[in-house]
Design a protein around this motif. Structure first.
Motif, PDB file in Angstrom:
ATOM      1  N   SER A   1     -32.640  43.990  61.273  1.00 31.29           N
ATOM      2  CA  SER A   1     -33.570  44.592  62.231  1.00 31.29           C
ATOM      3  C   SER A   1     -33.644  43.716  63.479  1.00 31.29           C
ATOM      4  O   SER A   1     -33.301  42.533  63.457  1.00 31.29           O
ATOM      5  CB  SER A   1     -34.962  44.748  61.621  1.00 31.29           C
ATOM      6  OG  SER A   1     -35.629  43.505  61.572  1.00 31.29           O
ATOM      7  N   GLU A   2     -34.109  44.303  64.570  1.00 30.19           N
ATOM      8  CA  GLU A   2     -34.194  43.555  65.830  1.00 30.19           C
ATOM      9  C   GLU A   2     -35.127  42.351  65.691  1.00 30.19           C
ATOM     10  O   GLU A   2     -34.826  41.262  66.179  1.00 30.19           O
ATOM     11  CB  GLU A   2     -34.685  44.478  66.950  1.00 30.19           C
ATOM     12  CG  GLU A   2     -34.619  43.842  68.318  1.00 30.19           C
ATOM     13  CD  GLU A   2     -34.920  44.838  69.416  1.00 30.19           C
ATOM     14  OE1 GLU A   2     -35.767  44.502  70.262  1.00 30.19           O
ATOM     15  OE2 GLU A   2     -34.318  45.918  69.426  1.00 30.19           O
ATOM     16  N   GLU A   3     -36.255  42.529  65.005  1.00 27.47           N
ATOM     17  CA  GLU A   3     -37.183  41.413  64.812  1.00 27.47           C
ATOM     18  C   GLU A   3     -36.550  40.308  63.967  1.00 27.47           C
ATOM     19  O   GLU A   3     -36.731  39.127  64.246  1.00 27.47           O
ATOM     20  CB  GLU A   3     -38.484  41.885  64.167  1.00 27.47           C
ATOM     21  CG  GLU A   3     -39.514  40.772  64.074  1.00 27.47           C
ATOM     22  CD  GLU A   3     -40.871  41.265  63.640  1.00 27.47           C
ATOM     23  OE1 GLU A   3     -41.614  40.448  63.071  1.00 27.47           O
ATOM     24  OE2 GLU A   3     -41.196  42.444  63.860  1.00 27.47           O
ATOM     25  N   ASP A   4     -35.778  40.691  62.941  1.00 27.20           N
ATOM     26  CA  ASP A   4     -35.089  39.699  62.120  1.00 27.20           C
ATOM     27  C   ASP A   4     -34.077  38.924  62.956  1.00 27.20           C
ATOM     28  O   ASP A   4     -33.902  37.726  62.768  1.00 27.20           O
ATOM     29  CB  ASP A   4     -34.371  40.365  60.936  1.00 27.20           C
ATOM     30  CG  ASP A   4     -35.341  40.871  59.877  1.00 27.20           C
ATOM     31  OD1 ASP A   4     -36.437  40.279  59.740  1.00 27.20           O
ATOM     32  OD2 ASP A   4     -35.006  41.850  59.197  1.00 27.20           O
ATOM     33  N   GLN A   5     -33.413  39.595  63.877  1.00 25.96           N
ATOM     34  CA  GLN A   5     -32.441  38.922  64.732  1.00 25.96           C
ATOM     35  C   GLN A   5     -33.128  37.912  65.653  1.00 25.96           C
ATOM     36  O   GLN A   5     -32.616  36.818  65.858  1.00 25.96           O
ATOM     37  CB  GLN A   5     -31.645  39.940  65.543  1.00 25.96           C
ATOM     38  CG  GLN A   5     -30.701  40.759  64.690  1.00 25.96           C
ATOM     39  CD  GLN A   5     -29.992  41.848  65.467  1.00 25.96           C
ATOM     40  OE1 GLN A   5     -30.158  41.980  66.667  1.00 25.96           O
ATOM     41  NE2 GLN A   5     -29.202  42.633  64.765  1.00 25.96           N
ATOM     42  N   ILE A   6     -34.294  38.256  66.165  1.00 23.31           N
ATOM     43  CA  ILE A   6     -35.053  37.321  67.004  1.00 23.31           C
ATOM     44  C   ILE A   6     -35.514  36.134  66.159  1.00 23.31           C
ATOM     45  O   ILE A   6     -35.445  34.981  66.599  1.00 23.31           O
ATOM     46  CB  ILE A   6     -36.264  38.029  67.670  1.00 23.31           C
ATOM     47  CG1 ILE A   6     -35.801  39.127  68.615  1.00 23.31           C
ATOM     48  CG2 ILE A   6     -37.166  37.019  68.376  1.00 23.31           C
ATOM     49  CD1 ILE A   6     -35.026  38.656  69.821  1.00 23.31           C
ATOM     50  N   ASN A   7     -35.960  36.402  64.934  1.00 26.38           N
ATOM     51  CA  ASN A   7     -36.367  35.308  64.045  1.00 26.38           C
ATOM     52  C   ASN A   7     -35.196  34.388  63.721  1.00 26.38           C
ATOM     53  O   ASN A   7     -35.357  33.166  63.670  1.00 26.38           O
ATOM     54  CB  ASN A   7     -36.994  35.858  62.759  1.00 26.38           C
ATOM     55  CG  ASN A   7     -38.376  36.419  62.980  1.00 26.38           C
ATOM     56  OD1 ASN A   7     -39.101  36.004  63.886  1.00 26.38           O
ATOM     57  ND2 ASN A   7     -38.757  37.384  62.169  1.00 26.38           N
TER      58      ASN A   7
ATOM     59  N   ASP B   1     -43.483  30.342  68.744  1.00 22.46           N
ATOM     60  CA  ASP B   1     -42.788  31.611  68.955  1.00 22.46           C
ATOM     61  C   ASP B   1     -43.068  32.138  70.364  1.00 22.46           C
ATOM     62  O   ASP B   1     -42.180  32.669  71.015  1.00 22.46           O
ATOM     63  CB  ASP B   1     -43.225  32.650  67.923  1.00 22.46           C
ATOM     64  CG  ASP B   1     -42.715  32.353  66.526  1.00 22.46           C
ATOM     65  OD1 ASP B   1     -41.909  31.409  66.353  1.00 22.46           O
ATOM     66  OD2 ASP B   1     -43.130  33.079  65.595  1.00 22.46           O
TER      67      ASP B   1
ATOM     68  N   ALA C   1     -40.484  32.956  73.426  1.00 19.84           N
ATOM     69  CA  ALA C   1     -40.468  34.299  74.009  1.00 19.84           C
ATOM     70  C   ALA C   1     -40.531  34.280  75.538  1.00 19.84           C
ATOM     71  O   ALA C   1     -40.237  35.290  76.177  1.00 19.84           O
ATOM     72  CB  ALA C   1     -41.621  35.129  73.451  1.00 19.84           C
TER      73      ALA C   1
END
Length: 96
Positions: free
Chosen positions: A41-47, A65, A69
């Motif tokens: 997921s996009e959020e997982d990629q950012i994490n 975080d 950002a």
């Protein structure tokens, strides 16, 4: 060879018109990143990006975080790609 256990190797790279120091990741750190890249997921990629930065960029472990950002995504992605390449992970974390 035992005397080299725990030795850190690093170099300075360009980031947003300045220099930051990155270190080569250990096998354990690479495995941690590979585990983090299993989710897509996009959020997982950012994490995953945050994990890579905090493990490899000297001083990035002090960033929240919210701090991370505030950087342009393209700059963070380029820095992450440099870390991946420097640590010999080309092909393992990219494209996930």
């Amino acid at each position: 060879m035992k005397h080299l256990v725990g030795k850190k190797i690093s170099k300075k790279v360009d980031f947003m018109g300045d220099k930051v120091e990155i270190k080569k990741l250990t096998v354990n750190e690479v495995l941690r990143i590979q585990e983090a890249t299993k989710n897509t997921s996009e959020e997982d990629q950012i994490n995953t990006l945050r994990v890579i930065l905090r493990l490899a960029v000297i001083g990035a472990d002090e960033l929240s975080d919210e701090d991370i950002a505030t950087f342009p995504l393209e700059e963070l992605t380029s820095l992450s790609a440099e870390i991946v390449k420097y640590s010999g992970m080309v092909g393992s974390a990219e494209g996930n």
